[in-house]
Design a protein around this motif. Structure first.
Motif, PDB file in Angstrom:
ATOM      1  N   GLU A   6       1.495  16.024  12.193  1.00 55.14           N
ATOM      2  CA  GLU A   6       1.363  15.213  10.988  1.00 55.14           C
ATOM      3  C   GLU A   6       2.260  15.820   9.916  1.00 55.14           C
ATOM      4  O   GLU A   6       2.457  17.033   9.871  1.00 55.14           O
ATOM      5  CB  GLU A   6      -0.074  15.221  10.480  1.00 55.14           C
ATOM      6  CG  GLU A   6      -1.035  14.416  11.298  1.00 55.14           C
ATOM      7  CD  GLU A   6      -2.414  14.384  10.672  1.00 55.14           C
ATOM      8  OE1 GLU A   6      -3.094  13.377  10.866  1.00 55.14           O
ATOM      9  OE2 GLU A   6      -2.816  15.352  10.019  1.00 55.14           O
ATOM     10  N   PHE A  43      -4.253  -1.926   4.976  1.00 58.33           N
ATOM     11  CA  PHE A  43      -5.243  -0.858   4.936  1.00 58.33           C
ATOM     12  C   PHE A  43      -6.337  -1.069   5.973  1.00 58.33           C
ATOM     13  O   PHE A  43      -6.803  -2.192   6.182  1.00 58.33           O
ATOM     14  CB  PHE A  43      -5.873  -0.777   3.542  1.00 58.33           C
ATOM     15  CG  PHE A  43      -4.909  -0.307   2.496  1.00 58.33           C
ATOM     16  CD1 PHE A  43      -4.762   1.045   2.236  1.00 58.33           C
ATOM     17  CD2 PHE A  43      -4.133  -1.208   1.792  1.00 58.33           C
ATOM     18  CE1 PHE A  43      -3.857   1.483   1.280  1.00 58.33           C
ATOM     19  CE2 PHE A  43      -3.226  -0.783   0.839  1.00 58.33           C
ATOM     20  CZ  PHE A  43      -3.088   0.566   0.578  1.00 58.33           C
ATOM     21  N   ASP A  46     -11.474   2.123   6.514  1.00 60.55           N
ATOM     22  CA  ASP A  46     -11.823   3.476   6.066  1.00 60.55           C
ATOM     23  C   ASP A  46     -10.886   4.021   4.987  1.00 60.55           C
ATOM     24  O   ASP A  46     -11.012   5.167   4.572  1.00 60.55           O
ATOM     25  CB  ASP A  46     -11.868   4.439   7.248  1.00 60.55           C
ATOM     26  CG  ASP A  46     -10.530   4.630   7.940  1.00 60.55           C
ATOM     27  OD1 ASP A  46      -9.506   4.098   7.459  1.00 60.55           O
ATOM     28  OD2 ASP A  46     -10.500   5.321   8.981  1.00 60.55           O
ATOM     29  N   ARG A  48      -7.496   4.401   5.173  1.00 53.21           N
ATOM     30  CA  ARG A  48      -6.165   4.772   5.662  1.00 53.21           C
ATOM     31  C   ARG A  48      -5.253   3.561   5.580  1.00 53.21           C
ATOM     32  O   ARG A  48      -5.711   2.431   5.549  1.00 53.21           O
ATOM     33  CB  ARG A  48      -6.230   5.250   7.119  1.00 53.21           C
ATOM     34  CG  ARG A  48      -6.990   6.524   7.331  1.00 53.21           C
ATOM     35  CD  ARG A  48      -7.096   6.860   8.809  1.00 53.21           C
ATOM     36  NE  ARG A  48      -7.759   5.761   9.511  1.00 53.21           N
ATOM     37  CZ  ARG A  48      -7.443   5.351  10.735  1.00 53.21           C
ATOM     38  NH1 ARG A  48      -6.499   5.957  11.426  1.00 53.21           N
ATOM     39  NH2 ARG A  48      -8.093   4.344  11.296  1.00 53.21           N
ATOM     40  N   ILE A  60       0.698   5.996  10.173  1.00 51.95           N
ATOM     41  CA  ILE A  60      -0.665   5.938   9.638  1.00 51.95           C
ATOM     42  C   ILE A  60      -0.749   6.986   8.540  1.00 51.95           C
ATOM     43  O   ILE A  60      -0.400   8.155   8.756  1.00 51.95           O
ATOM     44  CB  ILE A  60      -1.726   6.236  10.728  1.00 51.95           C
ATOM     45  CG1 ILE A  60      -1.556   5.303  11.927  1.00 51.95           C
ATOM     46  CG2 ILE A  60      -3.132   6.151  10.130  1.00 51.95           C
ATOM     47  CD1 ILE A  60      -1.790   3.841  11.645  1.00 51.95           C
ATOM     48  N   VAL A  61      -1.217   6.575   7.366  1.00 53.33           N
ATOM     49  CA  VAL A  61      -1.303   7.470   6.217  1.00 53.33           C
ATOM     50  C   VAL A  61      -2.772   7.661   5.856  1.00 53.33           C
ATOM     51  O   VAL A  61      -3.490   6.691   5.604  1.00 53.33           O
ATOM     52  CB  VAL A  61      -0.555   6.894   4.993  1.00 53.33           C
ATOM     53  CG1 VAL A  61      -0.520   7.912   3.874  1.00 53.33           C
ATOM     54  CG2 VAL A  61       0.828   6.426   5.370  1.00 53.33           C
ATOM     55  N   SER A  62      -3.203   8.914   5.817  1.00 52.63           N
ATOM     56  CA  SER A  62      -4.557   9.233   5.381  1.00 52.63           C
ATOM     57  C   SER A  62      -4.475  10.117   4.139  1.00 52.63           C
ATOM     58  O   SER A  62      -3.413  10.617   3.791  1.00 52.63           O
ATOM     59  CB  SER A  62      -5.336   9.928   6.502  1.00 52.63           C
ATOM     60  OG  SER A  62      -4.683  11.112   6.896  1.00 52.63           O
ATOM     61  N   LEU A  71      -1.352  13.726   1.232  1.00 57.90           N
ATOM     62  CA  LEU A  71      -1.164  12.548   2.071  1.00 57.90           C
ATOM     63  C   LEU A  71      -0.705  13.020   3.448  1.00 57.90           C
ATOM     64  O   LEU A  71       0.251  13.776   3.565  1.00 57.90           O
ATOM     65  CB  LEU A  71      -0.108  11.616   1.471  1.00 57.90           C
ATOM     66  CG  LEU A  71      -0.408  11.089   0.071  1.00 57.90           C
ATOM     67  CD1 LEU A  71       0.783  10.310  -0.460  1.00 57.90           C
ATOM     68  CD2 LEU A  71      -1.657  10.236   0.080  1.00 57.90           C
ATOM     69  N   ARG A  72      -1.394  12.584   4.490  1.00 63.09           N
ATOM     70  CA  ARG A  72      -1.064  12.995   5.853  1.00 63.09           C
ATOM     71  C   ARG A  72      -0.460  11.808   6.589  1.00 63.09           C
ATOM     72  O   ARG A  72      -1.116  10.788   6.756  1.00 63.09           O
ATOM     73  CB  ARG A  72      -2.300  13.538   6.547  1.00 63.09           C
ATOM     74  CG  ARG A  72      -2.920  14.700   5.762  1.00 63.09           C
ATOM     75  CD  ARG A  72      -4.012  15.418   6.495  1.00 63.09           C
ATOM     76  NE  ARG A  72      -3.538  16.212   7.610  1.00 63.09           N
ATOM     77  CZ  ARG A  72      -2.912  17.381   7.496  1.00 63.09           C
ATOM     78  NH1 ARG A  72      -2.659  17.862   6.306  1.00 63.09           N
ATOM     79  NH2 ARG A  72      -2.537  18.052   8.562  1.00 63.09           N
ATOM     80  N   TRP A  73       0.776  11.955   7.030  1.00 64.93           N
ATOM     81  CA  TRP A  73       1.536  10.901   7.696  1.00 64.93           C
ATOM     82  C   TRP A  73       1.604  11.201   9.185  1.00 64.93           C
ATOM     83  O   TRP A  73       2.041  12.269   9.592  1.00 64.93           O
ATOM     84  CB  TRP A  73       2.946  10.837   7.137  1.00 64.93           C
ATOM     85  CG  TRP A  73       3.013  10.424   5.704  1.00 64.93           C
ATOM     86  CD1 TRP A  73       2.757  11.206   4.610  1.00 64.93           C
ATOM     87  CD2 TRP A  73       3.360   9.143   5.199  1.00 64.93           C
ATOM     88  NE1 TRP A  73       2.931  10.489   3.457  1.00 64.93           N
ATOM     89  CE2 TRP A  73       3.305   9.213   3.791  1.00 64.93           C
ATOM     90  CE3 TRP A  73       3.720   7.942   5.793  1.00 64.93           C
ATOM     91  CZ2 TRP A  73       3.591   8.138   2.972  1.00 64.93           C
ATOM     92  CZ3 TRP A  73       4.014   6.862   4.983  1.00 64.93           C
ATOM     93  CH2 TRP A  73       3.943   6.956   3.593  1.00 64.93           C
TER      94      TRP A  73
END
Length: 122
Positions: A6, A43, A46, A48, A60-62, A71-73
């Motif tokens: 990620e 979106f 949840d 993301r 997918i971005v969380s 931000l985790r990509w």
């Protein structure tokens, strides 16, 4: 996984009032040298996001929260032909590409698409 790692960026909160424009910083420097020009997003329930790029990726971005501190990509798919639209329906990502509409599946639960069903435009 093909793209196991990620990538982490930090977003920026908008300061405008009454409307604020928050910025989700893109992972422009990445191990695959993927040129990230966003084309569509939607979106998950949840919070993301799924983001497509003109180059044919889906990410997918969380971590989209009140402070945008981390931000985790995660690269979910690659190799699509100029995706221009994206929609999440019943938890599945559907992408409108230049040559077809694609439904992406993660059948083994590793966070990456490993199966797609596509229908060519008629």
């Amino acid at each position: 996984t093909r793209w196991g790692e990620e990538l982490v960026t930090r977003g920026e909160l908008g300061a405008q009032s009454p409307y604020a424009l928050d910025t989700l910083t893109l992972p422009e420097t990445n191990p695959w040298n993927a040129w990230i020009r966003t084309s569509a997003l939607d979106f998950f329930e949840d919070g993301r996001a799924a983001v497509s790029t003109y180059g044919g990726d889906v990410w997918i971005v969380s971590g989209i929260d009140a402070d945008l501190g981390e931000l985790r990509w995660k690269r979910f798919a690659a190799g699509l032909f100029e995706p221009m639209g994206l929609r999440i329906v019943d938890g599945l990502i559907l992408v409108t590409c230049r040559d077809r509409i694609v439904r992406l599946h993660d059948t083994d639960g590793n966070g990456e698409a490993d199966f797609q069903i596509g229908r060519a435009h008629v």
